[in-house]
Design a protein around this motif. Structure first.
Motif, PDB file in Angstrom:
ATOM      1  N   LEU A   1     -34.715 -12.424  11.612  1.00  0.00           N
ATOM      2  CA  LEU A   1     -35.116 -12.593  10.219  1.00  0.00           C
ATOM      3  C   LEU A   1     -35.110 -11.271   9.467  1.00  0.00           C
ATOM      4  CD1 LEU A   1     -38.021 -15.126  10.818  1.00  0.00           C
ATOM      5  CD2 LEU A   1     -35.881 -15.621   9.647  1.00  0.00           C
ATOM      6  N   SER A   2     -35.594 -10.227  10.107  1.00  0.00           N
ATOM      7  CA  SER A   2     -35.660  -8.922   9.453  1.00  0.00           C
ATOM      8  C   SER A   2     -34.282  -8.356   9.154  1.00  0.00           C
ATOM      9  CB  SER A   2     -36.447  -7.935  10.325  1.00  0.00           C
ATOM     10  OG  SER A   2     -37.785  -8.369  10.487  1.00  0.00           O
ATOM     11  N   ALA A   3     -33.277  -8.827   9.878  1.00  0.00           N
ATOM     12  CA  ALA A   3     -31.920  -8.321   9.687  1.00  0.00           C
ATOM     13  C   ALA A   3     -31.187  -8.999   8.532  1.00  0.00           C
ATOM     14  CB  ALA A   3     -31.114  -8.501  10.979  1.00  0.00           C
ATOM     15  N   LYS A   4     -31.781 -10.025   7.941  1.00  0.00           N
ATOM     16  CA  LYS A   4     -31.122 -10.761   6.862  1.00  0.00           C
ATOM     17  C   LYS A   4     -31.030  -9.898   5.599  1.00  0.00           C
ATOM     18  CE  LYS A   4     -32.435 -15.431   8.345  1.00  0.00           C
ATOM     19  NZ  LYS A   4     -31.074 -16.008   8.446  1.00  0.00           N
ATOM     20  N   ALA A   5     -29.945 -10.068   4.874  1.00  0.00           N
ATOM     21  CA  ALA A   5     -29.780  -9.378   3.594  1.00  0.00           C
ATOM     22  C   ALA A   5     -30.782  -9.934   2.585  1.00  0.00           C
ATOM     23  CB  ALA A   5     -28.355  -9.575   3.088  1.00  0.00           C
ATOM     24  N   PRO A   6     -31.126  -9.166   1.568  1.00  0.00           N
ATOM     25  CA  PRO A   6     -32.102  -9.643   0.575  1.00  0.00           C
ATOM     26  C   PRO A   6     -31.619 -10.913  -0.135  1.00  0.00           C
ATOM     27  CG  PRO A   6     -31.736  -7.285   0.341  1.00  0.00           C
ATOM     28  CD  PRO A   6     -30.692  -7.788   1.293  1.00  0.00           C
ATOM     29  N   PHE A   7     -32.569 -11.752  -0.472  1.00  0.00           N
ATOM     30  CA  PHE A   7     -32.279 -12.958  -1.235  1.00  0.00           C
ATOM     31  C   PHE A   7     -32.446 -12.654  -2.726  1.00  0.00           C
ATOM     32  CE2 PHE A   7     -33.651 -14.439   2.918  1.00  0.00           C
ATOM     33  CZ  PHE A   7     -32.705 -15.396   3.218  1.00  0.00           C
ATOM     34  N   GLU A   8     -31.864 -13.497  -3.539  1.00  0.00           N
ATOM     35  CA  GLU A   8     -32.145 -13.426  -4.973  1.00  0.00           C
ATOM     36  C   GLU A   8     -33.340 -14.321  -5.309  1.00  0.00           C
ATOM     37  OE1 GLU A   8     -28.242 -12.687  -7.447  1.00  0.00           O
ATOM     38  OE2 GLU A   8     -27.808 -14.077  -5.808  1.00  0.00           O
ATOM     39  N   VAL A   9     -33.424 -15.461  -4.614  1.00  0.00           N
ATOM     40  CA  VAL A   9     -34.597 -16.328  -4.717  1.00  0.00           C
ATOM     41  C   VAL A   9     -35.029 -16.696  -3.303  1.00  0.00           C
ATOM     42  CG1 VAL A   9     -35.536 -18.536  -5.488  1.00  0.00           C
ATOM     43  CG2 VAL A   9     -33.962 -17.291  -6.954  1.00  0.00           C
ATOM     44  N   LEU A  10     -36.266 -16.394  -2.969  1.00  0.00           N
ATOM     45  CA  LEU A  10     -36.829 -16.780  -1.680  1.00  0.00           C
ATOM     46  C   LEU A  10     -38.000 -17.724  -1.951  1.00  0.00           C
ATOM     47  CD1 LEU A  10     -37.001 -16.541   1.412  1.00  0.00           C
ATOM     48  CD2 LEU A  10     -38.519 -14.578   1.085  1.00  0.00           C
ATOM     49  N   ILE A  11     -37.920 -18.915  -1.395  1.00  0.00           N
ATOM     50  CA  ILE A  11     -38.939 -19.937  -1.621  1.00  0.00           C
ATOM     51  C   ILE A  11     -39.813 -20.030  -0.388  1.00  0.00           C
ATOM     52  CG2 ILE A  11     -39.332 -22.391  -2.076  1.00  0.00           C
ATOM     53  CD1 ILE A  11     -36.199 -22.003  -3.196  1.00  0.00           C
ATOM     54  N   VAL A  12     -41.114 -19.943  -0.580  1.00  0.00           N
ATOM     55  CA  VAL A  12     -42.069 -20.060   0.524  1.00  0.00           C
ATOM     56  C   VAL A  12     -42.661 -21.457   0.473  1.00  0.00           C
ATOM     57  CG1 VAL A  12     -44.155 -19.132   1.578  1.00  0.00           C
ATOM     58  CG2 VAL A  12     -42.599 -17.603   0.354  1.00  0.00           C
ATOM     59  N   GLY A  13     -42.236 -22.313   1.396  1.00  0.00           N
ATOM     60  CA  GLY A  13     -42.704 -23.689   1.429  1.00  0.00           C
ATOM     61  C   GLY A  13     -41.553 -24.661   1.308  1.00  0.00           C
ATOM     62  N   GLY A  14     -41.595 -25.747   2.087  1.00  0.00           N
ATOM     63  CA  GLY A  14     -40.478 -26.695   2.107  1.00  0.00           C
ATOM     64  C   GLY A  14     -40.846 -28.097   1.698  1.00  0.00           C
ATOM     65  N   GLY A  15     -41.932 -28.270   0.913  1.00  0.00           N
ATOM     66  CA  GLY A  15     -42.294 -29.586   0.410  1.00  0.00           C
ATOM     67  C   GLY A  15     -41.458 -29.959  -0.806  1.00  0.00           C
ATOM     68  N   PRO A  16     -41.875 -30.978  -1.550  1.00  0.00           N
ATOM     69  CA  PRO A  16     -41.106 -31.401  -2.728  1.00  0.00           C
ATOM     70  C   PRO A  16     -40.882 -30.276  -3.732  1.00  0.00           C
ATOM     71  CG  PRO A  16     -42.721 -33.072  -2.162  1.00  0.00           C
ATOM     72  CD  PRO A  16     -43.008 -31.890  -1.281  1.00  0.00           C
ATOM     73  N   ALA A  17     -41.904 -29.447  -3.976  1.00  0.00           N
ATOM     74  CA  ALA A  17     -41.742 -28.341  -4.917  1.00  0.00           C
ATOM     75  C   ALA A  17     -40.739 -27.326  -4.389  1.00  0.00           C
ATOM     76  CB  ALA A  17     -43.088 -27.664  -5.183  1.00  0.00           C
ATOM     77  N   GLY A  18     -40.858 -26.947  -3.125  1.00  0.00           N
ATOM     78  CA  GLY A  18     -39.943 -25.975  -2.532  1.00  0.00           C
ATOM     79  C   GLY A  18     -38.523 -26.490  -2.450  1.00  0.00           C
ATOM     80  N   ALA A  19     -38.371 -27.767  -2.084  1.00  0.00           N
ATOM     81  CA  ALA A  19     -37.034 -28.343  -1.979  1.00  0.00           C
ATOM     82  C   ALA A  19     -36.349 -28.396  -3.344  1.00  0.00           C
ATOM     83  CB  ALA A  19     -37.113 -29.736  -1.366  1.00  0.00           C
ATOM     84  N   ALA A  20     -37.102 -28.843  -4.369  1.00  0.00           N
ATOM     85  CA  ALA A  20     -36.527 -28.906  -5.712  1.00  0.00           C
ATOM     86  C   ALA A  20     -36.133 -27.514  -6.188  1.00  0.00           C
ATOM     87  CB  ALA A  20     -37.523 -29.541  -6.678  1.00  0.00           C
ATOM     88  N   ALA A  21     -36.978 -26.524  -5.920  1.00  0.00           N
ATOM     89  CA  ALA A  21     -36.665 -25.151  -6.307  1.00  0.00           C
ATOM     90  C   ALA A  21     -35.394 -24.672  -5.615  1.00  0.00           C
ATOM     91  CB  ALA A  21     -37.837 -24.233  -5.965  1.00  0.00           C
ATOM     92  N   ALA A  22     -35.246 -24.995  -4.337  1.00  0.00           N
ATOM     93  CA  ALA A  22     -34.064 -24.562  -3.585  1.00  0.00           C
ATOM     94  C   ALA A  22     -32.796 -25.189  -4.150  1.00  0.00           C
ATOM     95  CB  ALA A  22     -34.239 -24.930  -2.112  1.00  0.00           C
ATOM     96  N   ILE A  23     -32.866 -26.472  -4.475  1.00  0.00           N
ATOM     97  CA  ILE A  23     -31.687 -27.158  -5.017  1.00  0.00           C
ATOM     98  C   ILE A  23     -31.279 -26.550  -6.357  1.00  0.00           C
ATOM     99  CG2 ILE A  23     -30.882 -29.359  -5.972  1.00  0.00           C
ATOM    100  CD1 ILE A  23     -32.722 -30.705  -3.801  1.00  0.00           C
ATOM    101  N   TYR A  24     -32.252 -26.359  -7.236  1.00  0.00           N
ATOM    102  CA  TYR A  24     -31.939 -25.818  -8.565  1.00  0.00           C
ATOM    103  C   TYR A  24     -31.443 -24.371  -8.477  1.00  0.00           C
ATOM    104  CZ  TYR A  24     -33.202 -29.609 -11.683  1.00  0.00           C
ATOM    105  OH  TYR A  24     -33.199 -30.791 -12.384  1.00  0.00           O
ATOM    106  N   ALA A  25     -32.024 -23.596  -7.574  1.00  0.00           N
ATOM    107  CA  ALA A  25     -31.575 -22.204  -7.434  1.00  0.00           C
ATOM    108  C   ALA A  25     -30.177 -22.139  -6.847  1.00  0.00           C
ATOM    109  CB  ALA A  25     -32.561 -21.433  -6.563  1.00  0.00           C
ATOM    110  N   ALA A  26     -29.938 -22.910  -5.790  1.00  0.00           N
ATOM    111  CA  ALA A  26     -28.637 -22.857  -5.126  1.00  0.00           C
ATOM    112  C   ALA A  26     -27.514 -23.308  -6.060  1.00  0.00           C
ATOM    113  CB  ALA A  26     -28.661 -23.725  -3.869  1.00  0.00           C
ATOM    114  N   ARG A  27     -27.803 -24.270  -6.921  1.00  0.00           N
ATOM    115  CA  ARG A  27     -26.783 -24.761  -7.850  1.00  0.00           C
ATOM    116  C   ARG A  27     -26.415 -23.712  -8.902  1.00  0.00           C
ATOM    117  NH1 ARG A  27     -25.595 -30.170  -8.343  1.00  0.00           N
ATOM    118  NH2 ARG A  27     -25.519 -30.009 -10.631  1.00  0.00           N
ATOM    119  N   LYS A  28     -27.232 -22.678  -9.017  1.00  0.00           N
ATOM    120  CA  LYS A  28     -26.898 -21.566  -9.908  1.00  0.00           C
ATOM    121  C   LYS A  28     -25.985 -20.558  -9.224  1.00  0.00           C
ATOM    122  CE  LYS A  28     -29.347 -22.725 -13.543  1.00  0.00           C
ATOM    123  NZ  LYS A  28     -28.705 -23.045 -14.844  1.00  0.00           N
TER     124      LYS A  28
END
Length: 534
Positions: free
Chosen positions: A207-234
């Motif tokens: 995990l520490s070796a990963k390149a920086p993210f532009e958006v990192l979401i903490v949590g995988g519930g409905p709020a986190g999933a929706a955020a991931a979908i909207y961010a990735a589509r950008k």
């Protein structure tokens, strides 16, 4: 035993079987054995060229059956008639035993294969438990992939004597090599972390070796999933770090108020969320617990998210969508008797209290629904509500009051959960109106008094309300630049799945707006270029 539609679906699934295997049943003359034999005969009839049924098993647990591909040392046994929520577990076990590849990351499969010690799991479940299949399926897969792993799936309703002997009062409960291992829902990754001693260190390094993210979401519930979908589509680099994808939705039995989805259940919806997110280039880091958030102002460039295992992730923006968990009643005896009579999921653990007296603490919708559900299984339900009137919907209260085996106490303050012999034996409470004390003898207490946000790891870094909720504005912004929040962990007034999903998408759009208006730190630009060239 199976209707024609189910038989057709079963036959279609079993067409994917690639190698022959056998089912070896251990039966007696009881009705349960007759039911299991009928089920196994129908399974065998769906694919007779690949599946052999033997009735000469001699296992001490009857009824039960073992699965084994010919020429292998698979050690998977069901001491159960796996219907209800476990029918899917049965189908998957049949497919995996028959050589159909599981939908699991290659490195996870390799980790299972490399387990170098003998592991003998016994997992106790109930057919009505929607939390149990994840554990059953994870342990089943481990025993199919690695011959040094043995798994026995046991229906507590069929083997009540074992439940009582081991004083199991909550499912799923897992024993490893004869000793208590864990209770409650667990993912495959979480189980592997507990049995593979080197996993945490390897995870931290990866995990520490990963390149920086532009958006990192903490949590995988409905709020986190929706955020991931909207961010990735950008088209921006998006990651999700979560303890378990789906969050508390996994613990919800019925969802009937999400627009466009007339009816579903929590685990199915959680699986759909994850599948939707995986349609995009989102880096999902599951079974990871966040320990600390370090703002960009303190790092000189990027926001840092530190993990419990020692690893850390960097991102230009972070969306906190950590959700909430069941609130404890915080009285003597609650912690001492957890899984020994104190429970939080009536759908999962209710069948273990069949014919017994129980209490439900809480008169809101969740408490009243729990009491109605339990009243059909247990001998008697006592409902305690702290306020002078119950807060549940009127239709639910009317239904509750119509039940003959329910007693309701309003304006009642729970003061202690008592026990004897290592398990719950009663509950004490106070009538708030006149101050008199009362008690009731019972064997189970179901706590249903709302939620508490999962935000303790934030400390004083992000502004929180007196209830621990993250303070956000209409855009999902917190008081820390680049840090956004959404869902049940925030000050949003309504804790609903549809509200959380909307808030998650709002936070992602706000994060994107922040990114296009804020120059990237030089360190982030350099690391991003390095990741692309690698």
């Amino acid at each position: 035993m199976l209707d024609d539609d189910i038989k057709q679906q079963l036959a279609a699934y079993l067409e994917r079987v690639k190698q022959p295997f056998e089912m070896v049943a251990s039966l007696d003359d009881g009705d349960s054995s007759k039911e299991l034999r009928e089920l196994l005969e129908e399974v065998q009839a769906a694919r007779p060229d690949m599946i052999t049924l033997r009735l000469d098993g001699n296992d001490a647990r009857k009824p039960s059956f073992a699965l084994a591909a010919k020429g292998t040392d698979t050690q998977l046994r069901f001491a159960a008639i796996p219907m209800g929520h476990e029918f899917t577990s049965l189908i998957l076990a049949l497919l995996w035993t028959g050589g159909h590849p599981p939908k699991v990351e290659a490195d996870v499969l390799e980790q299972i294969k490399n387990l170098g010690t003998d592991l003998d799991f016994e997992v106790y479940m109930s057919l009505s438990c929607h939390n149990c299949p994840d554990v059953v399926q994870a342990l089943s897969l481990m025993s199919i992939v690695n011959p040094r792993v043995k798994t026995t799936v046991i229906d507590g309703g069929l083997f009540q004597q074992e439940i009582e002997a081991r004083e199991i009062m909550g499912v799923p409960t897992v024993y490893l090599n004869g000793e208590y291992f864990a209770n409650g829902r667990m993912s495959l990754e979480e189980i592997l972390q507990k049995v593979d001693t080197g996993a945490a260190k390897r995870d931290a390094e990866k995990l520490s070796a990963k390149a920086p993210f532009e958006v990192l979401i903490v949590g995988g519930g409905p709020a986190g999933a929706a955020a991931a979908i909207y961010a990735a589509r950008k088209g921006i680099r998006t990651g999700v770090v979560a303890e378990r994808f789906g969050g508390q939705v996994n613990d919800t039995l019925e969802i009937a108020n999400y627009p466009g989805i007339p009816e579903t259940n929590g685990p199915a919806y959680a699986a759909a969320l994850e599948a939707h997110v995986r349609n995009y280039e989102v880096d999902i880091m599951n079974a990871q617990r966040v320990a600390e958030l370090v703002p960009a102002a303190e790092t000189g460039g990027l926001i840092t998210v530190k993990l419990d295992n020692g690893g850390q992730l960097a991102s230009r923006t972070v969306i906190l969508a950590t959700g909430a968990r069941w609130r404890n009643v915080n009285v003597p005896g609650e912690q001492e008797y957890k899984t020994k009579g104190v429970a939080y999921c009536p759908h999962c653990d209710g069948p273990l209290f069949k014919g017994k007296d129980v209490a439900v603490i809480g008169g809101g919708n969740s408490g009243v629904e729990a009491a109605i559900d339990l009243a059909g299984v247990v001998k008697h339900v006592t409902v305690l509500e702290f306020l002078p009137e119950m807060k549940a919907d009127a239709v639910l209260i009317r239904k509750l009051k119509s039940l003959p085996n329910v007693t309701i106490h309003t304006n009642a303050q729970t003061t202690e959960i008592t026990g004897e012999g290592g398990k719950v034996s009663g509950l004490k409470f106070k009538h708030r109106g006149d101050g008199t004390d009362a008690s009731v003898d019972l064997e189970g207490v179901f706590v249903q008094i709302g939620l508490v946000p999962n935000t303790e790891f934030l400390g004083e870094v992000v502004e929180r309300s007196k209830f621990g909720e993250i303070v956000v504005n209409a855009r999902g912004e917190t008081n820390v630049p680049g840090v956004f929040a959404a869902g049940d962990c925030t000050t949003v007034p309504y804790k609903q799945i549809v509200v959380a999903a909307g808030a998650g998408s709002t936070a992602a759009l706000s994060a994107f707006d922040f990114l296009i208006r804020t120059p990237a730190p030089a360190s982030a630009q350099a690391e991003a270029r390095q990741a692309v060239t690698a």
